[in-house]
Design an enzyme around this catalytic site. Structure first.
Site, mmCIF file in Angstrom:
data_model
loop_
_atom_site.group_PDB
_atom_site.id
_atom_site.type_symbol
_atom_site.label_atom_id
_atom_site.label_comp_id
_atom_site.label_asym_id
_atom_site.label_seq_id
_atom_site.Cartn_x
_atom_site.Cartn_y
_atom_site.Cartn_z
ATOM 1 N N HIS A 45 3.772 -2.243 3.112
ATOM 2 C CA HIS A 45 3.819 -0.874 2.584
ATOM 3 C C HIS A 45 5.163 -0.650 1.905
ATOM 4 C CE1 HIS A 45 0.795 -0.818 5.775
ATOM 5 N NE2 HIS A 45 0.210 0.148 5.095
ATOM 6 N N ASP A 77 0.829 -1.215 0.000
ATOM 7 C CA ASP A 77 0.000 0.000 0.000
ATOM 8 C C ASP A 77 0.863 1.265 0.000
ATOM 9 O OD1 ASP A 77 -2.052 -1.765 0.294
ATOM 10 O OD2 ASP A 77 -2.919 -0.834 2.079
HETATM 11 ZN ZN LIG Z 1 -2.768 3.393 3.138
#
Ligand SMILES: [Zn+2]
Length: 267
Positions: free
Chosen positions: A220, A74
């Site tokens: 991430h 993400d």
């Molecule tokens: Zn996010």
């Protein structure tokens, strides 16, 4: 099935019953308090627990009994860490899904193209990832997502249809927008906690421990520790007998309202 609609119907029927009892001079008014508290708890839980599918049906695991997992990243692309992550994935021939923030994609189109050219799937994660995204009105939310969609679509030449809500938070407004835009909402079943972890080894241990058939791993590509953790996760998963499913192995059909998309998650 417990969702926003069924919970709301149940709440209003029960509240109406209580009001009916009150009309018969029975001291039933106090029942409204626990009933309303329970309803509000459900609304909040449904909002923060994406896999409950309370407001929007969300896919949180691959439909398989095999030892396969899927990596998702993400918030990128990020010029500092995304290249290293792409290099590791390429070296191990692992495909992943990147849920991009539109304004980051706008700033780093070459990285987005590299993701697409390497066979990774690209999903949306809003344009601005605003802290108040979930308080946006319907029109503003729709504009934000369409803006992100236009940017990534233009760079890759494919209309993105996978969507992960910012912070994984859902609500009735987002549900309407997602339905209208025809997105498929993807959650996760294993959190790496790479945004708060300080030790790559511990992050990897946590992920390996949480692996299960069809696991969808949340990471991430915007944090320094993620490339090191990723190397360990790929090695540890293989040791545990797991392989990584490419997005195109995830045989979920795009939503019917999305026209002209591939049958599999190749976009
Ligand atoms: Zn996010």
């Amino acid at each position: 099935m417990l969702n926003y609609r069924s919970a709301s119907i149940a709440y209003f029927i029960l509240a109406a019953l209580v009001l009916l009892l009150m009309a018969c001079w029975l001291k039933a008014g106090w029942l409204l308090v626990p009933l309303t508290i329970l309803y509000v708890i459900l609304l909040v839980l449904g909002s923060v627990k994406i896999c409950m599918g309370f407001y929007i049906p969300a896919h949180c695991k691959i439909d398989t009994l095999e030892n396969k997992a899927l990596l998702t990243f993400d918030d990128g692309p990020d010029e500092r860490f995304t290249p290293a992550i792409l290099e590791i994935l390429d070296r191990h021939q692992v495909k992943a899904i990147f849920f991009l923030i539109g304004r980051h994609a706008e700033n780093h189109p070459a990285l987005v193209r590299q993701m697409a050219d390497s066979g990774h799937a690209i999903g949306l994660h809003s344009y601005g990832h605003a802290f108040w995204f979930d308080l946006y009105g319907r029109k503003k939310m729709e504009r934000d997502l369409q803006h992100a969609e236009g940017i990534t679509g233009e760079i890759t030449g494919k209309k993105p249809f996978l969507f992960r809500p910012p912070y994984g938070v859902t609500n009735p407004v987002l549900a309407k927008v997602v339905k209208k835009l025809g997105y498929k909402v993807i959650g996760w079943s294993v959190r790496s906690l790479d945004t708060i972890g300080k030790d790559a080894e511990k992050i990897a241990e946590r992920v390996i421990l949480g692996l299960h058939p069809g696991a969808v791993i949340l990471m991430h590509d915007t944090v320094e520790i993620t490339p090191a953790a990723l190397e360990r996760i790929i090695a540890g998963a293989k040791e545990k007998g797991y392989s990584f499913a490419g997005p195109d192995e995830w045989l979920l059909e795009p939503t019917a309202s999305v026209v002209g998309l591939p049958d599999k998650l190749t976009g």
